[in-house]
Design an enzyme around this catalytic site. Structure first.
Site, PDB file in Angstrom:
ATOM      1  N   ASP A  13      34.370  39.934  34.430  1.00 18.11           N
ATOM      2  CA  ASP A  13      34.301  39.831  35.452  1.00 18.11           C
ATOM      3  C   ASP A  13      34.166  40.230  36.790  1.00 18.11           C
ATOM      4  O   ASP A  13      34.829  41.950  36.202  1.00 18.11           O
ATOM      5  CB  ASP A  13      35.230  38.303  35.226  1.00 18.11           C
ATOM      6  CG  ASP A  13      35.785  38.183  37.326  1.00 18.11           C
ATOM      7  OD1 ASP A  13      34.457  37.394  37.432  1.00 18.11           O
ATOM      8  OD2 ASP A  13      36.584  38.880  37.774  1.00 18.11           O
ATOM      9  N   GLU A  15      35.387  42.211  41.017  1.00 19.29           N
ATOM     10  CA  GLU A  15      35.624  41.771  42.337  1.00 19.29           C
ATOM     11  C   GLU A  15      34.314  42.556  42.898  1.00 19.29           C
ATOM     12  O   GLU A  15      34.404  43.922  42.049  1.00 19.29           O
ATOM     13  CB  GLU A  15      37.575  41.894  42.391  1.00 19.29           C
ATOM     14  CG  GLU A  15      37.938  40.744  41.699  1.00 19.29           C
ATOM     15  CD  GLU A  15      37.447  39.826  41.608  1.00 19.29           C
ATOM     16  OE1 GLU A  15      37.415  39.321  42.711  1.00 19.29           O
ATOM     17  OE2 GLU A  15      37.302  39.025  40.659  1.00 19.29           O
ATOM     18  N   HIS A 153      41.025  35.199  40.898  1.00 21.32           N
ATOM     19  CA  HIS A 153      40.701  36.372  41.309  1.00 21.32           C
ATOM     20  C   HIS A 153      40.310  38.050  41.363  1.00 21.32           C
ATOM     21  O   HIS A 153      41.114  38.577  42.172  1.00 21.32           O
ATOM     22  CB  HIS A 153      40.539  36.127  42.864  1.00 21.32           C
ATOM     23  CG  HIS A 153      39.567  34.840  43.570  1.00 21.32           C
ATOM     24  ND1 HIS A 153      38.465  34.248  43.293  1.00 21.32           N
ATOM     25  CD2 HIS A 153      40.557  33.268  44.340  1.00 21.32           C
ATOM     26  CE1 HIS A 153      38.422  33.022  42.819  1.00 21.32           C
ATOM     27  NE2 HIS A 153      38.971  32.250  44.121  1.00 21.32           N
ATOM     28  N   ASP A 158      40.448  36.397  35.043  1.00 23.81           N
ATOM     29  CA  ASP A 158      39.547  35.689  35.217  1.00 23.81           C
ATOM     30  C   ASP A 158      38.830  35.771  34.213  1.00 23.81           C
ATOM     31  O   ASP A 158      38.372  34.868  33.645  1.00 23.81           O
ATOM     32  CB  ASP A 158      38.922  35.808  36.212  1.00 23.81           C
ATOM     33  CG  ASP A 158      38.728  35.255  37.907  1.00 23.81           C
ATOM     34  OD1 ASP A 158      40.302  34.955  37.703  1.00 23.81           O
ATOM     35  OD2 ASP A 158      38.800  35.730  39.190  1.00 23.81           O
TER      36      ASP A 158
END
Length: 208
Positions: A13, A15, A153, A158
């Site tokens: 994941d 960000e 998040h 995540d």
């Protein structure tokens, strides 16, 4: 070449500063877990400095601040290390088209490449959890009874919850259809067919 098992993958994941590297957005955090035979055996998490200040919205959305990022290494350095972590593995991500865009972009800037296959757990969940209210990660975690890990998040949390979601979908297939050996390419194919035909696909899989 031996087929890859569905439960031995890297789940990742990102960000980021925004929605697309095409418009100048960069990664600010990468989180990933390595699954081997359905067990998390390794983790990777790093913040990275995109080279510019991030917006107040992204700070609020992720909890990652400019103060945190200014002392972190540049994206290229982090992604060079991450390329070693994912080498030789297929990858899974929730809304994978988003993460794959940033993965390819940031690896290219780091003069690295990734040649494995990628499957989207969001697309697969639309075939496996058709009764879910929607297919956002947070909704599916609640729907499937998956324990929450950390904060939504944030990349590693995540990634870890996506990994548990991925394994829950594999278990659901095994329980409902009696398919024991499930391969990564089969779930990739399932994620792309019309959800109306998912049951037929899995029934055919069970019948060999």
């Amino acid at each position: 070449m031996q087929r890859a098992s569905a439960d031995s993958v890297v789940v990742l994941d990102f960000e980021t500063t925004g929605l697309s590297p095409q418009y100048g957005d960069r990664a600010i955090e990468i989180g990933a877990v390595l699954l081997e035979n359905g067990v998390i055996v390794d983790r990777f998490q790093r913040l990275m400095n995109p080279g510019f200040r991030i917006s107040p919205f992204i700070e609020s959305y992720t909890g990652i601040t400019n103060e945190m990022l200014k002392v972190e290494p540049p994206c290229e350095e982090v992604m060079a290390g991450f390329s070693d972590f994912i080498a030789g593995h297929n990858i899974v991500a929730h809304n994978a088209s988003f993460d794959r865009r940033f993965l390819d972009f940031e690896l290219k800037r780091a003069r690295r490449a990734y040649e494995g296959d990628c499957c989207c757990s969001l697309l697969l969940s639309r075939r496996i959890y058709q009764d879910a209210p929607n297919h956002k990660l947070q909704t599916l975690v609640n729907h499937a009874g998956i324990p929450k890990v950390g904060s939504f998040h944030r990349a590693l949390a995540d990634a870890e919850m996506t990994a548990h979601l991925w394994l829950s979908m594999i278990d659901r297939i095994r329980q409902h259809y009696g398919v024991q050996a499930i391969f990564f390419d089969q779930l990739t194919e399932l994620s792309k067919i019309d959800k109306l035909y998912a049951h037929r696909y899995l029934t055919d899989l069970a019948n060999g």
